[in-house]
Design a protein around this motif. Structure first.
Motif, mmCIF file in Angstrom:
data_model
loop_
_atom_site.group_PDB
_atom_site.id
_atom_site.type_symbol
_atom_site.label_atom_id
_atom_site.label_comp_id
_atom_site.label_asym_id
_atom_site.label_seq_id
_atom_site.Cartn_x
_atom_site.Cartn_y
_atom_site.Cartn_z
ATOM 1 N N ALA A 107 4.998 -3.935 12.748
ATOM 2 C CA ALA A 107 5.086 -4.449 11.995
ATOM 3 C C ALA A 107 4.011 -4.611 10.453
ATOM 4 C CB ALA A 107 4.200 -6.138 12.396
ATOM 5 N N ALA A 108 2.754 -3.589 10.849
ATOM 6 C CA ALA A 108 2.230 -3.502 9.508
ATOM 7 C C ALA A 108 2.268 -2.310 8.215
ATOM 8 C CB ALA A 108 0.586 -2.778 9.575
ATOM 9 N N THR A 109 2.770 -1.014 9.061
ATOM 10 C CA THR A 109 3.496 0.125 8.961
ATOM 11 C C THR A 109 4.765 -0.515 7.631
ATOM 12 O OG1 THR A 109 5.121 0.661 10.257
ATOM 13 C CG2 THR A 109 2.999 1.500 10.386
ATOM 14 N N HIS A 110 5.723 -0.790 8.646
ATOM 15 C CA HIS A 110 6.754 -2.380 7.822
ATOM 16 C C HIS A 110 6.343 -2.580 7.176
ATOM 17 C CE1 HIS A 110 9.581 -1.901 11.532
ATOM 18 N NE2 HIS A 110 9.301 -0.450 11.249
ATOM 19 N N GLY A 111 5.497 -3.793 6.748
ATOM 20 C CA GLY A 111 4.678 -4.200 6.174
ATOM 21 C C GLY A 111 5.021 -3.374 4.321
ATOM 22 N N LEU A 112 4.493 -1.995 4.974
ATOM 23 C CA LEU A 112 4.268 -1.291 3.097
ATOM 24 C C LEU A 112 5.749 -1.128 2.602
ATOM 25 C CD1 LEU A 112 2.824 0.106 1.557
ATOM 26 C CD2 LEU A 112 3.254 2.018 2.996
ATOM 27 N N SER A 113 7.228 -1.148 3.549
ATOM 28 C CA SER A 113 8.182 -0.975 2.716
ATOM 29 C C SER A 113 8.388 -2.457 2.278
ATOM 30 C CB SER A 113 9.590 -0.731 3.774
ATOM 31 O OG SER A 113 8.807 1.060 4.236
ATOM 32 N N LEU A 114 8.035 -2.949 2.583
ATOM 33 C CA LEU A 114 8.292 -4.684 2.646
ATOM 34 C C LEU A 114 8.004 -5.270 1.126
ATOM 35 C CD1 LEU A 114 9.505 -7.229 2.975
ATOM 36 C CD2 LEU A 114 7.667 -7.841 4.240
ATOM 37 N N LEU A 115 6.377 -4.335 1.080
ATOM 38 C CA LEU A 115 6.561 -4.590 -0.565
ATOM 39 C C LEU A 115 6.975 -4.269 -1.245
ATOM 40 C CD1 LEU A 115 3.760 -6.368 -1.362
ATOM 41 C CD2 LEU A 115 2.403 -3.764 -1.189
ATOM 42 N N ILE A 116 7.212 -3.234 -1.155
ATOM 43 C CA ILE A 116 7.411 -1.265 -2.282
ATOM 44 C C ILE A 116 8.973 -2.838 -2.461
ATOM 45 C CG2 ILE A 116 8.565 -0.231 -2.840
ATOM 46 C CD1 ILE A 116 5.658 1.070 -1.353
ATOM 47 N N GLY A 117 9.994 -2.833 -1.526
ATOM 48 C CA GLY A 117 11.469 -3.565 -1.665
ATOM 49 C C GLY A 117 10.532 -4.265 -2.745
ATOM 50 N N LEU A 118 9.966 -5.649 -2.219
ATOM 51 C CA LEU A 118 10.332 -6.925 -2.816
ATOM 52 C C LEU A 118 9.237 -6.835 -4.692
ATOM 53 C CD1 LEU A 118 8.232 -9.050 -0.424
ATOM 54 C CD2 LEU A 118 10.482 -9.044 -1.524
ATOM 55 N N ALA A 119 8.654 -5.207 -4.846
ATOM 56 C CA ALA A 119 8.295 -5.237 -5.582
ATOM 57 C C ALA A 119 9.454 -4.683 -6.716
ATOM 58 C CB ALA A 119 7.326 -3.973 -6.033
ATOM 59 N N THR A 120 10.979 -4.788 -6.171
ATOM 60 C CA THR A 120 12.106 -4.429 -7.511
ATOM 61 C C THR A 120 12.013 -5.650 -7.950
ATOM 62 O OG1 THR A 120 13.989 -3.934 -4.880
ATOM 63 C CG2 THR A 120 12.602 -2.172 -5.380
ATOM 64 N N VAL A 121 11.968 -6.856 -6.953
ATOM 65 C CA VAL A 121 12.541 -8.173 -7.357
ATOM 66 C C VAL A 121 12.263 -8.186 -8.773
ATOM 67 C CG1 VAL A 121 12.865 -10.012 -7.389
ATOM 68 C CG2 VAL A 121 13.114 -8.433 -5.159
ATOM 69 N N PRO A 122 11.083 -8.438 -9.320
ATOM 70 C CA PRO A 122 10.361 -8.388 -11.020
ATOM 71 C C PRO A 122 10.676 -7.496 -11.086
ATOM 72 C CG PRO A 122 8.548 -8.230 -8.908
ATOM 73 C CD PRO A 122 10.019 -8.732 -8.145
ATOM 74 N N ILE A 123 10.587 -6.304 -11.374
ATOM 75 C CA ILE A 123 10.723 -5.496 -11.963
ATOM 76 C C ILE A 123 11.955 -5.106 -12.556
ATOM 77 C CG2 ILE A 123 10.753 -1.989 -11.822
ATOM 78 C CD1 ILE A 123 8.679 -2.051 -10.310
ATOM 79 N N GLY A 124 13.097 -5.409 -12.050
ATOM 80 C CA GLY A 124 14.650 -5.645 -12.037
ATOM 81 C C GLY A 124 15.128 -6.332 -12.959
ATOM 82 N N MET A 125 14.047 -7.880 -12.743
ATOM 83 C CA MET A 125 13.948 -8.565 -13.513
ATOM 84 C C MET A 125 13.663 -8.152 -14.893
ATOM 85 S SD MET A 125 12.997 -12.879 -14.066
ATOM 86 C CE MET A 125 13.911 -13.350 -12.890
#
Length: 534
Positions: A107-125
């Motif tokens: 869960a911890a290592t996947h959490g980094l990928s999750l966070l980076i992926g979520l960052a595409t939402v505001p940056i995509g906006m």
């Protein structure tokens, strides 16, 4: 004397279709801009995070274990390890810092990928809004929040979410700098280029796409020479900043053994697999055709919207053609390498949906419905080695040996088995089982005579010591046909026969796993334990 209206002079296929528009409810429009935008963003982030955390604690597979193993080393050692691992350093440096705070659990290592992926939402906006307007920004945020590609790799301890994020920023910076001529963005574009190279060698696909995208920009710009000059400076600056890593890259290209030998380019899986399937591709295509065909009309083809659209499309097409050509010669090509151009195609789709009213809204809703189920893209079982380790680890003691039949799975066994064990692969004992040395790996495995290497592993075992043999399940022969995989399959079978016939070893009764195989998408193993008796 009457004259024909301009609309009638345009071929019917290039005319803008008459599509009913759609507007937000009045109460939404009356909200302050910051409140409405922020509210939409928070909801999208929350829903996206919910969807993408369903399998956050799922098993790692070999590539993820390799990444985690590399990142656990001191910073000063990571660069040398990567020289032989065939990878670029940026993601592993970030992961090193991340796990120093949050640990190395799945869960911890996947959490980094999750966070980076979520960052595409505001940056995509931001990207959609700044290029095409508020409506496009809102739609872009929704598309990134439910992107099948980003959902899949949100639960992968791998580099691809970071590549997608950088590619999104790079696509937006390209348009701002060279289409809209906001020249300060050329610096940002150059920085993205070098960061992509420091993230993955496959960043060259984005570079190729951006080079192709310059063609429509230069042809339609009144400042064609200036555009080329600014682009050249950005590329030159990126190459200068990349020079420290260039010797390592050259070494990797000359010595790396790639296990991936797929050739999907001519098949039906791409680019649909990048977007979430054929249904999503077809749905996006409807909005794309309705929005982009009218931009081909003579009086519109040089507009900022048109050139921006052609540039984004060219980034994607250029990367696709370059990837296909690479696959023909190198036979090393998989869909995930196109992570850097996901942003460009989703921004273009957001523009198409924003410009086609009710049709565009329907496309957004339908495409989200197709990809909202994370189980379609995030496999529940990527590996069964966690199950195998859970069954057999209690039978192993410090100082016992783990023999891994598929060399790149040694880091996975290291990750799931307890500390204090010794490790070996079919090339012999390992000093560091947490990494995979891909330098000339095929040659080393081919040259490792099974009988002599087996003796080098078994002879040091003291009486009573145990040997856990983890053997890949290779019954699906089609997936084990390429050079590296085929060699691993043959060697693993040869070792199985040698161990079974070795008079110094005896099977430990009942020490076999898995007792129940739940299936896995990527890595599957069986295992048994021998005891040294002589």
């Amino acid at each position: 004397m009457s004259t024909a209206s301009p609309r009638r002079t345009i071929p019917w296929i290039l005319q803008s279709p008459v599509i009913a528009d759609v507007h937000p409810p009045g109460w939404f429009e009356r909200l302050p801009r910051w409140a409405s935008t922020g509210g939409v963003l928070v909801v999208l982030l929350a829903v996206s995070a919910f969807v993408r955390t369903r399998y956050l604690s799922g098993q790692l597979w070999s590539e993820e274990a390799v990444a985690t193993g590399i990142a656990t080393h001191p910073l000063g050692q990571i660069f040398g390890i990567l020289r032989h691992a065939g990878a670029a350093p940026l993601y592993f440096l970030i992961l090193h810092v991340w796990i120093s705070v949050f640990g190395t659990s799945e869960a911890a290592t996947h959490g980094l990928s999750l966070l980076i992926g979520l960052a595409t939402v505001p940056i995509g906006m931001w990207a959609g809004w700044s290029l095409f307007g508020r409506r496009t920004g809102m739609i872009a945020a929704a598309l990134f929040a439910f992107s099948a590609f980003l959902t899949q790799f949100a639960t992968e301890t791998q580099v691809f979410e970071l590549l997608a994020l950088l590619g999104l920023v790079g696509a937006a910076a390209f348009v701002h700098a060279f289409v809209l001529r906001r020249r300060g963005y050329a610096i940002a574009f150059g920085l993205v280029l070098v960061l992509l190279l420091y993230t993955s060698p496959w960043a060259f696909l984005f570079w190729a796409g951006a080079a192709v995208a310059l063609i429509p920009v230069v042809r339609t710009s009144a400042e064609g020479a200036a555009v080329l000059r600014d682009a050249g400076l950005a590329v030159a600056g990126a190459l200068v900043l990349f020079l420290p890593w260039l010797p390592t890259l050259i070494y990797q290209l000359g010595h790396d053994t790639s296990p991936w030998t797929y050739f999907e380019f001519t098949g039906p899986t791409f680019p649909a697999s990048l977007l979430g399937g054929d249904r999503v591709l077809a749905t996006f295509g409807v909005a794309g055709a309705a929005a982009l065909l009218p931009l081909l009309a003579r009086e519109r083809r040089r507009s900022a919207e048109a050139v921006t659209s052609w540039a984004l499309l060219a980034i994607f097409i250029g990367a696709m053609v370059c990837g296909g050509a690479t696959a023909i010669f190198a036979e090393s090509w998989v869909t995930r390498y196109f992570a850097p151009v996901v942003g460009a195609i989703l921004l273009l789709t957001a523009f198409a949906c924003a410009r086609t009213g009710v049709l565009g809204l329907a496309v957004v809703v339908i495409s989200i419905a197709f990809v909202a189920n994370a189980a379609s893209f995030s496999p529940k079982y990527k590996s069964n080695l966690r199950d195998v380790a859970g069954e057999l680890a209690p039978l192993m003691r410090p100082g016992d040996t783990v023999l891994v039949g598929e060399p790149e799975q040694a880091p996975l066994a290291w990750y799931y088995l307890p500390a204090g064990l010794r490790f070996a692969t079919l090339t012999g004992p390992l000093r560091d089982p947490s990494t995979m040395n891909w330098s000339d790996a095929y040659t080393r495995l081919a040259d490792a005579a099974p009988a002599a290497t087996e003796n080098a592993v078994v002879a040091p075992l003291g009486p009573g010591r145990r040997l856990l043999y983890v053997r890949p399940l290779t019954e699906g022969a089609e997936g084990w046909a390429p050079n590296w995989s085929g060699l691993v399959r043959r060697r693993a079978a040869q070792w199985g026969q040698l161990l079974a016939a070795d008079p110094r070893l005896r099977l430990l009764p009942g020490a076999r796993a898995p007792r129940y195989y739940r299936g896995s998408c990527c890595v599957a193993d069986s295992a048994l334990i021998y005891t040294r008796i002589g």
